[in-house]
Enzyme design. Structure first.
Site, short mmCIF file in Angstrom:
data_model
loop_
_atom_site.label_atom_id
_atom_site.label_comp_id
_atom_site.label_asym_id
_atom_site.label_seq_id
_atom_site.Cartn_x
_atom_site.Cartn_y
_atom_site.Cartn_z
N GLU A 34 0.81 -1.22 0.00
CA GLU A 34 0.00 0.00 0.00
C GLU A 34 0.85 1.28 0.00
O GLU A 34 0.61 2.20 -0.77
CB GLU A 34 -0.86 -0.07 1.26
CG GLU A 34 -1.88 0.98 1.39
CD GLU A 34 -2.85 0.65 2.54
OE1 GLU A 34 -3.53 1.56 2.95
OE2 GLU A 34 -2.91 -0.50 3.03
N SER A 93 -10.01 6.17 5.75
CA SER A 93 -10.90 5.79 6.86
C SER A 93 -10.17 6.06 8.17
O SER A 93 -10.72 6.63 9.11
CB SER A 93 -11.25 4.31 6.77
OG SER A 93 -11.64 3.95 5.49
N SER A 125 -2.63 7.29 8.20
CA SER A 125 -1.24 6.82 8.28
C SER A 125 -0.31 7.96 7.97
O SER A 125 -0.58 8.75 7.05
CB SER A 125 -0.99 5.70 7.25
OG SER A 125 -1.45 4.49 7.76
N ARG A 148 6.60 4.25 7.94
CA ARG A 148 5.38 4.72 8.63
C ARG A 148 5.79 5.13 10.03
O ARG A 148 6.31 4.31 10.79
CB ARG A 148 4.34 3.60 8.67
CG ARG A 148 2.99 4.04 9.21
CD ARG A 148 2.01 2.87 9.24
NE ARG A 148 0.66 3.29 9.57
CZ ARG A 148 0.22 3.49 10.81
NH1 ARG A 148 1.03 3.33 11.84
NH2 ARG A 148 -1.04 3.85 11.03
P1 ADP Z 1 -9.85 4.13 2.42
O1 ADP Z 1 -8.78 3.61 1.51
O2 ADP Z 1 -9.63 3.82 3.86
O3 ADP Z 1 -11.22 3.81 1.94
P2 ADP Z 1 -9.95 6.85 1.32
O4 ADP Z 1 -8.70 7.62 1.08
O5 ADP Z 1 -10.68 6.34 0.13
O6 ADP Z 1 -9.65 5.72 2.38
O7 ADP Z 1 -10.88 7.79 2.18
C1 ADP Z 1 -12.07 7.35 2.78
C2 ADP Z 1 -12.71 8.54 3.46
O8 ADP Z 1 -13.00 9.52 2.48
C3 ADP Z 1 -14.02 8.26 4.14
O9 ADP Z 1 -13.83 7.81 5.46
C4 ADP Z 1 -14.70 9.61 4.10
O10 ADP Z 1 -14.28 10.42 5.17
C5 ADP Z 1 -14.16 10.24 2.82
N1 ADP Z 1 -15.04 10.19 1.65
C6 ADP Z 1 -14.92 11.03 0.57
N2 ADP Z 1 -15.84 10.76 -0.34
C7 ADP Z 1 -16.60 9.74 0.14
C8 ADP Z 1 -17.73 9.02 -0.36
N3 ADP Z 1 -18.29 9.33 -1.54
N4 ADP Z 1 -18.22 8.01 0.39
C9 ADP Z 1 -17.68 7.70 1.58
N5 ADP Z 1 -16.62 8.35 2.11
C10 ADP Z 1 -16.07 9.36 1.40
#
Ligand code: ADP
Length: 408
Positions: free
Chosen positions: A179, A230, A233, A245
């Site tokens: 990742e 979510s 990091s 990290r």
């Molecule tokens: P992950 O890889 O953990 O899914 P992301 O970088 O994709 O992480 O970011 C997820 C976060 O982005 C969510 O927790 C929320 O805060 C935000 N987010 C932005 N757009 C959306 C969407 N359309 N639906 C859900 N979360 C979103």
């Protein structure tokens, strides 16, 4: 999949060879460019290019990010039936900007005329909720992807979690990539290929003067990379191949969205951000001036500083007056300030001045970006800079696509 030898791929192999000819006199800089994500567009190895279509996936805890490379010229040398399926996949992906109920293509991020493995084409950026992975696999089957694609390169936790589902539902293998390495490789590649990728916010607290300003990120090291997905990091990056990290927090974008849904009854990130834009966090938080009646000058704490997030909400009277908008804003401010504070401590510990914030939490979220920009500058006496990147959530998907050369 057997080594692939269509005309387009043979051309790219030739291009690779040519790009590698002057080995003896190769400068350190060009070596680094080769390592840091094919800055020149050619890959470094003699392996055959994988068959089209080319996808990179980052399957995160909340969102799955899919990057599709559309070659400018349809590859020659495939069988007629393969070309027909390729064309129909291309048409489906590039003529639509939404897929099913929850898939979206971020058309404003599209990158034309980029060179990937010696082939010129367009990068398309697509996202869908990871909770809808089953629907994605059904769609992939319907659109004939399963007939052409035997391996998809993937990163993120979901590359492990959904590996069996890919195999069972669409008979695809996942070539898994780390990742953080993918994140860094993707970031460097995109930044090299997009002159307006990196920016900062000037005058972040002044509504009339605040603006986005381009930043030249061509000599970036060392820097701190704060990925707000979510969870969060924090990586310390010293070169194109050297990152570790150093910290993180579980209080991230997922926490913001989860708390906002609980507190306001909203149902989407966009709704949460919309509410926050209209709210006032000072109705919810306890500020320094609520405690001191003004600034706490001796220790340089301004009266408007949050002393206690949600600190007013123990009062029934205050609770009865607070709006959903105020609660959404306070949640956004709480989560963002906490991340900013941890990032700043990491930057001090790692002795770096540039802090790059990425991740989809920053999507359509100028409030959080400006808060981070202000906090980094204010608390460091302007010695630290908060930087942002346009393709905020897509670097992992791009990075694993760059690393994939057809191995299974
Ligand atoms: P992950 O890889 O953990 O899914 P992301 O970088 O994709 O992480 O970011 C997820 C976060 O982005 C969510 O927790 C929320 O805060 C935000 N987010 C932005 N757009 C959306 C969407 N359309 N639906 C859900 N979360 C979103």
């Amino acid at each position: 999949m057997a080594p692939h030898n269509c005309k387009g791929c043979l051309q790219s192999i030739l291009a690779n060879k040519m790009s590698q000819e002057p080995q003896a006199g190769k400068s350190n800089q060009s070596m680094e460019q080769d390592i840091n994500g094919e800055a020149n567009g050619f890959n470094n190895s003699d392996v055959y290019n994988p068959a089209m279509p080319w996808f990179g996936m980052d399957i995160g805890g909340t969102l799955s990010k899919l990057v599709y490379f559309e070659p400018k010229d349809m590859m020659q040398g495939e069988s007629e039936s393969e070309i027909e399926i390729l064309k129909s996949i291309r048409k489906y992906l590039t003529k639509n900007s939404s897929y099913g109920k929850t898939g979206h293509r971020d058309t404003h991020l599209q990158m034309d005329n980029v060179v990937l493995r010696g082939i010129v084409g367009t990068l398309h950026f697509i996202r869908f909720p990871t909770s809808k992975m089953k629907n994605f696999l059904v769609l992939a089957n319907q659109k004939g992807m399963a007939k052409l694609v035997t391996t998809v390169c993937a990163t993120g936790g979901g590359a492990y979690k959904f590996e069996e589902d890919f195999k069972r539902e669409v008979n695809m293998k996942l070539a898994k990539y780390d990742e953080f390495e993918s994140l860094l490789k993707g970031l460097l590649y995109i930044d090299k290929n997009n002159p307006t990728e990196c920016y900062y916010w000037s005058n972040p607290t002044d509504g009339t003067k605040c603006s986005k300003v381009q930043y030249d990120f061509s000599s970036p090291y060392p820097f701190l990379l704060v990925n707000i997905g979510s969870g969060v990091s924090i990586l310390s990056v010293n070169s194109a191949t050297e990152c570790k990290r150093v910290s993180g927090t579980s209080l991230g974008g997922g926490t913001f969205l989860g708390l906002c849904c609980l507190l306001t009854g909203c149902n989407s990130f966009e709704e949460a951000i919309g509410l926050a834009a209209e709210g006032d966090h000072t109705h919810v938080d306890k500020l320094v001036k609520d405690i001191y009646g003004g600034d706490y000058a001796k220790f340089g704490l301004p009266g408007d500083l949050v002393a206690s997030s949600f600190g007013q909400m123990n009062s029934r009277d205050r609770r009865s007056k607070v709006s959903r908008q105020d609660l959404a804003r306070a949640t956004l401010v709480t989560i963002t300030n906490n991340i900013g504070s941890i990032a700043r401590m990491c930057a001090i510990q790692q002795k770096v001045e540039r802090v790059v914030f990425i991740g989809n939490f920053l999507r359509v979220n100028p409030i959080a970006m400006k808060l981070l920009a202000y906090a980094m500058e204010y608390w460091s006496n302007a010695s630290m800079k908060a930087l942002f990147l346009e393709h905020e959530g897509y670097f992992g998907a791009v990075g694993c696509l760059l690393q994939y050369h057809g191995e299974t």
